[in-house]
Design a protein around this motif. Structure first.
Motif, mmCIF file in Angstrom:
data_model
loop_
_atom_site.group_PDB
_atom_site.id
_atom_site.type_symbol
_atom_site.label_atom_id
_atom_site.label_comp_id
_atom_site.label_asym_id
_atom_site.label_seq_id
_atom_site.Cartn_x
_atom_site.Cartn_y
_atom_site.Cartn_z
ATOM 1 N N LEU A 38 36.021 5.000 -23.931
ATOM 2 C CA LEU A 38 34.571 4.944 -24.100
ATOM 3 C C LEU A 38 34.079 3.500 -24.095
ATOM 4 N N GLN A 39 34.820 2.636 -24.785
ATOM 5 C CA GLN A 39 34.428 1.228 -24.838
ATOM 6 C C GLN A 39 34.508 0.571 -23.458
ATOM 7 N N LYS A 40 35.606 0.837 -22.728
ATOM 8 C CA LYS A 40 35.808 0.195 -21.434
ATOM 9 C C LYS A 40 34.941 0.799 -20.330
ATOM 10 N N THR A 41 34.696 2.101 -20.407
ATOM 11 C CA THR A 41 34.029 2.798 -19.309
ATOM 12 C C THR A 41 32.514 2.794 -19.433
ATOM 13 N N ILE A 42 31.996 2.886 -20.660
ATOM 14 C CA ILE A 42 30.550 3.044 -20.851
ATOM 15 C C ILE A 42 29.921 1.836 -21.548
ATOM 16 N N TYR A 57 26.864 2.645 -11.012
ATOM 17 C CA TYR A 57 28.235 2.485 -11.513
ATOM 18 C C TYR A 57 28.743 3.787 -12.140
ATOM 19 N N VAL A 58 27.904 4.424 -12.954
ATOM 20 C CA VAL A 58 28.303 5.673 -13.619
ATOM 21 C C VAL A 58 28.550 6.773 -12.600
ATOM 22 N N GLN A 59 27.685 6.869 -11.603
ATOM 23 C CA GLN A 59 27.853 7.903 -10.586
ATOM 24 C C GLN A 59 29.105 7.702 -9.742
ATOM 25 N N ALA A 60 29.599 6.464 -9.699
ATOM 26 C CA ALA A 60 30.806 6.174 -8.925
ATOM 27 C C ALA A 60 32.086 6.412 -9.721
ATOM 28 N N LEU A 61 31.962 6.665 -11.014
ATOM 29 C CA LEU A 61 33.146 6.899 -11.833
ATOM 30 C C LEU A 61 33.854 8.196 -11.408
ATOM 31 N N PRO A 62 35.180 8.210 -11.384
ATOM 32 C CA PRO A 62 35.900 9.450 -11.035
ATOM 33 C C PRO A 62 35.709 10.559 -12.067
ATOM 34 N N GLN A 63 35.334 10.160 -13.309
ATOM 35 C CA GLN A 63 35.116 11.183 -14.351
ATOM 36 C C GLN A 63 33.694 11.740 -14.338
ATOM 37 N N PHE A 107 27.738 -1.354 -19.797
ATOM 38 C CA PHE A 107 26.306 -1.287 -20.071
ATOM 39 C C PHE A 107 25.748 -2.670 -20.411
ATOM 40 N N PHE A 108 26.473 -3.414 -21.241
ATOM 41 C CA PHE A 108 25.990 -4.745 -21.626
ATOM 42 C C PHE A 108 26.235 -5.793 -20.552
ATOM 43 N N GLU A 109 27.119 -5.527 -19.618
ATOM 44 C CA GLU A 109 27.418 -6.508 -18.570
ATOM 45 C C GLU A 109 26.565 -6.321 -17.317
ATOM 46 N N MET A 110 26.063 -5.115 -17.082
ATOM 47 C CA MET A 110 25.269 -4.850 -15.877
ATOM 48 C C MET A 110 23.892 -5.516 -15.971
ATOM 49 N N ALA A 111 23.379 -5.905 -14.815
ATOM 50 C CA ALA A 111 22.109 -6.637 -14.782
ATOM 51 C C ALA A 111 20.915 -5.744 -15.063
ATOM 52 N N ASN A 112 20.913 -4.515 -14.558
ATOM 53 C CA ASN A 112 19.771 -3.621 -14.738
ATOM 54 C C ASN A 112 20.243 -2.176 -14.786
ATOM 55 N N MET A 113 19.303 -1.273 -15.066
ATOM 56 C CA MET A 113 19.633 0.136 -15.224
ATOM 57 C C MET A 113 20.059 0.769 -13.906
#
Length: 447
Positions: free
Chosen positions: A46-50, A66-72, A54-60
């Motif tokens: 959870l920490q690594k994936t979400i 990024y989330v939509q590209a996750l295999p999970q 979230f805090f490193e990405m520039a915008n929503m």
């Protein structure tokens, strides 16, 4: 699907527990909300994936891509399915008034174990684990064919366990596959804790003595069954699986037969079938000969048997039942006792039983030898389910022989064979030698 209505509905479902965790993250004009069950989630993932991205990405927008590209990543289906996925270890994530599911399940039972039921000297020593995904990964690793197909369903009203149906689309017995799917959909049970339970639930003949499916745990045997056109059923939380359709001869074979030369494999098979007949018929033959037809033996052997039974106050029928009853108790005790004491307890029990009953003239020495031979022969049968069935048939034959003699034994054995010929396993005749090459053509011809 209305996002707020779905969230409110899920909160209502978990209103009686404090396991549901709901959090909101806000940072530089960005905000997301998520909920999960804390005992099912891998916090490190959870920490690594979400959280960290979230805090490193520039915008929503970037985070959403990024989330939509996750295999999970998984799109949100009906709200009832969302509830089930949360209970299976997924996080429900809200991004910009849109919902999605991220599978971050914490797994503590995904280690591959060693075979404990089907022991072998040669070949693979590993077995299935309690984790369904691990087992499917193991099967995929061994069976490298694009025709391998896996279908999922959830069974059990209370525990909603995930069940996987695995088969090769080109080799599968389509008639058996259709019957198994229909019967699985009709299973109506509160709790299903292991795949082995389907051996009863999928059987139309609930009181059938012989198993209609074979239970197994080594991956090499599972692959062999899939390649042979069988359907394999696995369940999350179960370290064994079921394969069907089966024939009688499947229960008498082991994977080690393929690892030896033809002569050695044939010898081992003959040894198993000899043990099968000894276990099934030897006690009944003893009862029939001693009680009805001692002239069947040579004179010297008949006198030896008669001398051994001098002083025994029971008939041969009671003597056999007495010894077999205690043998069954010892077998059951060896299974139920802790490993640290089971071997010692059963060995001591067997020695005391064998010595004491002969000294007390409750059984003859020959009877002790016969019971020992029957016990050893029973262990030669590779699959436990068949061994259990033979133990019951053996008792029935003893009762018939005690009433009708050797003629009754002959008739009872013929009835046993006729009963086997009347059985089938999902359309597969029980006493037919399985022909893997013609399985596909035959099964399609039935439809």
């Amino acid at each position: 699907m209305n996002t707020q209505e779905t969230l409110l509905w899920i909160n209502e479902q978990f209103s009686h527990t404090n396991e549901l965790v709901q959090k909101t993250l806000e940072y530089e004009q960005k905000n997301i909300a998520y909920m999960y069950i804390k005992s099912l989630i891998d916090n490190e993932m959870l920490q690594k994936t979400i959280i960290k991205p979230f805090f490193e990405m520039a915008n929503m927008e970037q985070f959403k891509l990024y989330v939509q590209a996750l295999p999970q990543f998984e799109e949100v289906p009906a709200k009832e399915q969302v509830l089930l996925e949360i209970m299976n270890g997924s996080i429900l994530l809200e991004i910009g008034n849109e919902l999605c599911l991220i599978d971050l399940k914490l797994s503590k039972n995904d280690e591959v174990s060693s075979a404990s039921v089907e022991m072998t000297i040669h070949g693979s020593q590993i077995a299935l684990s309690d984790n369904l995904l691990t087992n499917l990964n193991l099967i995929r690793s061994y069976y490298r064919q694009p025709t391998l197909n896996i279908e999922y369903m959830s069974l059990g009203e209370v525990n909603q366990q995930k069940v996987a149906i695995v088969y090769d689309t080109e080799k599968v017995n389509t008639q058996a596959l259709k019957l198994i799917k229909e019967k699985l959909q009709r299973v109506d049970k509160q709790v299903i804790s292991a795949a082995n339970q389907f051996n009863n639930y999928l059987n139309d003949k609930r009181f059938s003595l012989f198993p209609q499916m074979i239970m197994t745990e080594p991956p090499d045997r599972i692959i062999y069954n899939i390649a042979g056109g069988k359907v394999v059923i696995l369940q999350d939380g179960s370290s064994q699986c079921l394969a069907a359709p089966v024939v009688f001869f499947d229960f008498m074979n082991t994977m080690e037969d393929d690892y030896h030369t033809v002569i050695i494999s044939t010898f081992l098979r003959l040894l198993r079938y000899l043990g099968f007949f000894i276990s099934l018929l030897l006690p009944s033959i003893y009862v029939g000969v001693t009680s009805y037809a001692p002239e069947v033996f040579r004179t010297e052997l008949a006198l030896t048997v008669a001398g051994s039974r001098m002083g025994v106050p029971f008939s041969s029928f009671v003597e056999v039942l007495f010894m077999l009853f205690f043998m069954e108790l010892l077998l059951e005790a060896s299974i139920r006792l802790p490993k640290a004491v089971s071997a010692t307890a059963t060995t001591v029990g067997g020695l005391i039983l064998g010595t004491a009953v002969t000294e007390a003239s409750l059984a003859s020495n020959i009877m002790v030898i016969i019971v020992s031979a029957v016990a050893i022969s029973t262990f030669v049968i590779p699959v436990n389910e068949m061994a259990f069935a033979i133990r019951i048939v053996r008792l029935l034959l003893i009762v018939i022989t005690s009433i009708f003699g050797l003629a009754g034994l002959t008739l009872g054995f013929l009835v046993f064979i006729l009963y086997l010929t009347s059985l089938d396993s999902y359309g597969e005749p029980y006493l037919r030698v399985y022909n893997y090459k013609k399985n596909k053509e035959r099964s399609e011809g039935h439809l």
